[in-house]
Design an enzyme around this catalytic site. Sequence first.
Site, mmCIF file in Angstrom:
data_model
loop_
_atom_site.group_PDB
_atom_site.id
_atom_site.type_symbol
_atom_site.label_atom_id
_atom_site.label_comp_id
_atom_site.label_asym_id
_atom_site.label_seq_id
_atom_site.Cartn_x
_atom_site.Cartn_y
_atom_site.Cartn_z
ATOM 1 N N ASP A 194 0.861 -1.184 0.000
ATOM 2 C CA ASP A 194 0.000 0.000 0.000
ATOM 3 C C ASP A 194 0.900 1.238 0.000
ATOM 4 O O ASP A 194 2.125 1.120 0.012
ATOM 5 C CB ASP A 194 -0.955 -0.030 1.193
ATOM 6 C CG ASP A 194 -0.212 0.034 2.530
ATOM 7 O OD1 ASP A 194 1.027 0.169 2.527
ATOM 8 O OD2 ASP A 194 -0.874 -0.058 3.573
ATOM 9 N N SER A 195 0.294 2.408 0.005
ATOM 10 C CA SER A 195 1.101 3.629 -0.132
ATOM 11 C C SER A 195 1.601 4.162 1.199
ATOM 12 O O SER A 195 2.486 4.990 1.252
ATOM 13 C CB SER A 195 0.257 4.711 -0.788
ATOM 14 O OG SER A 195 -0.775 5.092 0.115
ATOM 15 N N GLY A 196 1.035 3.686 2.270
ATOM 16 C CA GLY A 196 1.403 4.199 3.579
ATOM 17 C C GLY A 196 0.476 5.297 4.064
ATOM 18 O O GLY A 196 0.407 5.591 5.251
ATOM 19 N N GLY A 197 -0.261 5.895 3.142
ATOM 20 C CA GLY A 197 -1.118 7.026 3.506
ATOM 21 C C GLY A 197 -2.253 6.642 4.440
ATOM 22 O O GLY A 197 -2.485 7.280 5.458
ATOM 23 N N PHE A 198 -2.910 5.550 4.093
ATOM 24 C CA PHE A 198 -4.055 5.122 4.903
ATOM 25 C C PHE A 198 -3.640 4.851 6.347
ATOM 26 O O PHE A 198 -4.288 5.256 7.294
ATOM 27 C CB PHE A 198 -4.685 3.867 4.290
ATOM 28 C CG PHE A 198 -5.821 3.318 5.097
ATOM 29 C CD1 PHE A 198 -7.064 3.931 5.070
ATOM 30 C CD2 PHE A 198 -5.648 2.201 5.904
ATOM 31 C CE1 PHE A 198 -8.119 3.438 5.824
ATOM 32 C CE2 PHE A 198 -6.700 1.704 6.667
ATOM 33 C CZ PHE A 198 -7.928 2.323 6.616
ATOM 34 N N GLY A 233 -11.499 3.991 -0.255
ATOM 35 C CA GLY A 233 -12.492 4.778 0.463
ATOM 36 C C GLY A 233 -13.766 4.040 0.824
ATOM 37 O O GLY A 233 -14.764 4.648 1.186
ATOM 38 N N GLN A 278 -11.444 7.289 -5.821
ATOM 39 C CA GLN A 278 -12.016 7.882 -4.615
ATOM 40 C C GLN A 278 -13.371 8.493 -4.953
ATOM 41 O O GLN A 278 -13.920 8.235 -6.021
ATOM 42 C CB GLN A 278 -11.038 8.933 -4.058
ATOM 43 C CG GLN A 278 -9.776 8.332 -3.439
ATOM 44 C CD GLN A 278 -10.067 7.587 -2.147
ATOM 45 O OE1 GLN A 278 -11.222 7.511 -1.689
ATOM 46 N NE2 GLN A 278 -9.032 7.009 -1.550
ATOM 47 N N ASP A 307 -2.824 8.241 -1.889
ATOM 48 C CA ASP A 307 -4.106 8.904 -2.119
ATOM 49 C C ASP A 307 -4.459 9.776 -0.934
ATOM 50 O O ASP A 307 -3.904 9.631 0.143
ATOM 51 C CB ASP A 307 -5.217 7.877 -2.418
ATOM 52 C CG ASP A 307 -5.384 6.848 -1.319
ATOM 53 O OD1 ASP A 307 -4.442 6.668 -0.524
ATOM 54 O OD2 ASP A 307 -6.452 6.207 -1.255
ATOM 55 N N HIS A 324 -5.464 -22.413 9.236
ATOM 56 C CA HIS A 324 -6.826 -22.805 8.858
ATOM 57 C C HIS A 324 -7.582 -21.656 8.193
ATOM 58 O O HIS A 324 -8.233 -21.855 7.160
ATOM 59 C CB HIS A 324 -7.612 -23.307 10.076
ATOM 60 C CG HIS A 324 -9.061 -23.487 9.765
ATOM 61 N ND1 HIS A 324 -9.553 -24.599 9.132
ATOM 62 C CD2 HIS A 324 -10.117 -22.639 9.921
ATOM 63 C CE1 HIS A 324 -10.842 -24.446 8.927
ATOM 64 N NE2 HIS A 324 -11.212 -23.265 9.396
ATOM 65 N N ASP A 331 -8.001 -7.649 -0.075
ATOM 66 C CA ASP A 331 -7.077 -7.863 1.034
ATOM 67 C C ASP A 331 -7.813 -7.542 2.317
ATOM 68 O O ASP A 331 -8.755 -6.747 2.314
ATOM 69 C CB ASP A 331 -5.863 -6.938 0.924
ATOM 70 C CG ASP A 331 -6.176 -5.548 1.445
ATOM 71 O OD1 ASP A 331 -6.812 -4.772 0.717
ATOM 72 O OD2 ASP A 331 -5.838 -5.246 2.607
HETATM 73 ZN ZN ZN Z 1 -8.689 -26.341 8.443
#
Ligand code: ZN
Lengths: 460, 404
Positions: free
Chosen positions: B100-104, B224, B197, B154, B342, B274
Amino acid sequence: MKFILSSVASCSNRIGYIKDIERLPGLMLETPMLLLYAKGGSIPHLTYEVLQMVTKDKQPLHIPISTVAHCHEAVTAFRKGIADFTGLKEYFTFCSIHDPAVATPYGFNDKNTISIWPRNGRKQLDPDKYMDMIEAFQPDMYQALCDGDTDLKSSKKRIHKSIDKSLMFFEKCLERHEKSEVLKKSAILGVVEGGYSIEGREKSAKYLADFPVFGYVIDGLHKNGPDVENLTFEDVREILEESLKHLPNEKFRILHGCWNPGTVLSMVELGIDAFDSSYPYTVTERGGALIFQNCINNLNIPSSATDALNAAEPVTDIELKPETSISAQSSSEPPEKKKISTQEASHAEEDKYVVSKTQGHTTESQSSRLNKIYELSLLDEKYAEDFTPLSRSCSCLTCQKHTRAYIHHLLQTHELLGPVLLTIHNLHHYMEFFKSIREAIKSNSLESLKRCVNERNDVS
Amino acid sequence: MPVIGKKTALRFQIKAKCKVSKARSSSMGVIHHEVDTPVFMPVGTQGTLKGLLPDQLEALGCQIMLGNTYHLGTRPGPSVIMKAGGLHKFMNWNRALLTDSGGFQMVSLLKLAEITEEGVKFQSPYNGSEVMLTPERSIEIQNSIGADIIMQLDDVVRTTTTGPRVEEAMLRTTRWLDRCLGAHQNAATQSIFPIVQGGLSKALRTESVKQLIQRDVPGFAIGGLSGGESKNDFWKMVHLTTDLLPEDKPRYLMGVGFAVDLVVCCALGVDMFDCVFPTRTARFGCALTCSGQLNLKQKKYAKDFQPIDEGCDCSTCERYTRAYLHTIVTVEPVACHLLSVHNIAYQLRLMLSIRESIEQQRFPEFVCKFMANIYTNKEYPQWIVDALAAVNIHLDPADPTAEN
Ligand SMILES: [Zn+2]
Ligand SMILES: [Zn+2]
């Protein structure tokens, strides 16, 4: 279950094996053996899947009752024993009482009970409660209940209380054992007490010698936890000899605690057959990686050994040197520059160089000195950009695939993978050490191994 | 289909399209791996994933993992990672990575973050000094990390923010994209995704997409969302955005990973997801199954000698019972490893089933059956019914496929 020995000379090193284990007929365990310390039923930081990456051998497990007491009810309902309950049914299990990696609180034992410290608080055990638990857990081997709440400082009175109580417990446990249907396949061990009293040791050992037990636990030398590694062999030698000489030589003997590798070797020489792995666990928990020389004639000395010695130098010295690590120098050298035949020699030279350099430093305490001789601390900032393995001569997964810099980062950020990678290496290193011990006994070269392992003990 | 030039760091090829919904199954080739999508990317914030070895993740079928630029940029720092030869080598992970960009992270983790046209200004939690993360700096750090896919910086606003700030953030995000593209040094090996956005406004989202698709980028992230808005707003924004985005490029919906959301958003045409949830929840003793979640800390599992999930083929279910896990969850690190294995196995298997059902043209049936397993009483939340209906999948409360 049978224990077969190559030699039964008194107070001498011996090679042997356990076989015909009723629950695990195909399994044969060689001694001197390393019992893999398990906490809460699992080897700390290792799932079964990862354990298979460390070793496919079915190493015996050491399950201290105090770490699994809270499972009693569930294992009782389960009915197939603790090994199966924890997902490790193919493994030989030995149950002890206390956790060797954690200092046992002392002074909590009363006349008819002892206290254990599972995670939900203090629990008092008498022989019946203890045997109820053992019947549920169905270990392949276990020790009788005992009161081993003694150490170097214990009074004579306390020692004798410990002996008498333990013998009384033993008789009750043995009685239950002999009557028990589910324990027919399990072996019981008597527990020798006596603190640091010669007469005490004699009394306890002589009494136990006549009973039909599979072997013995030599107890009452310490109260567990990391401090045990600071006890020297000289502290315990006489007491140990006294304990052993009155016991039948052909029987199996365990000594618990996180003794340092040098001490373990001396104890092997006296005829101890089994140890637990609380030592490599303790090293892992403090962010250390074992790097002592764990076999004979290993001319390809791990690069890391030199770092350990760097680490043993006072901080001021390190600051004077820029990026000291000798391993970094040698690894940055283009390989073609090195002549094949000089490689080994150069390692040996490095070794000598550092040993001589560190001579004369006596400022550090015995314990921290020992730690730094056997291990390197990956918490140290100097590994932040060290992209070499923990040990170049190690074949474990960690050393094959990961660097000191990565492990340092994982420890810095408190990531779970840090202790996983250290455990993989430390257990591998320590299991290899035990292999070397057995080979050395077979080839009559225990002295050479001792020299290799202890070489760096002379640095002072 | 675009012709694949040698210089593109990312190839995207649709293998199959669902004939009913917008779902598609594709192959996304990046330098380190050929990633099958729709894909779930577990989050390995600091260059490691909850105690699992790279070998274990590979065995689980994990194709791409996410790293956080803010964390990695702080520890071990870009210089160490660069000296190691990039994050792949540093952590010994040979498959794909996304950062990611680090901004969030800054806006959400740090109270003192302030956003100006130049970048995100914040106080270092380590020494209190003032630090500025500009679009250029974010790309510089991400270039040192060397992930296959990297994110533009962003302008992040809370999902629930309304008013002119949302528009400002959307427009600034485009301006920052141009600065990111200008600063990018590794076009041959790393691909920058811009981030759509526009908050919960249809008009702003539409404008955002319009601007971003004019740039030469290999894929798009939808940002966003998943930040506290209503599910009704959430799916509508996803639906709108995937309608507007070009079909031949991957779409990554950031921060989404609950099983139900994954299934719905695949139907809406999303390719990548993600979420920290499956691994974070493992730490608290929570296991994911096709009929919902089990909290193994609960007393009722103390004598339950079944595996977490009979139908699961993961190494945890093969060997460990709920009863044993009950005794170690939240206490022994091993429990966290076992549940992470798991839960990741569960997520990845779910994605595999989605891909297979799309390829075999039975995705709608798969969706109905999946929902019936989760909502055994067939009382589906209205937003799910509506979202799926919008792409022609109709959940029938009396659906006969819902036997199990
Ligand atoms: Zn399992
Ligand atoms: Zn190693």
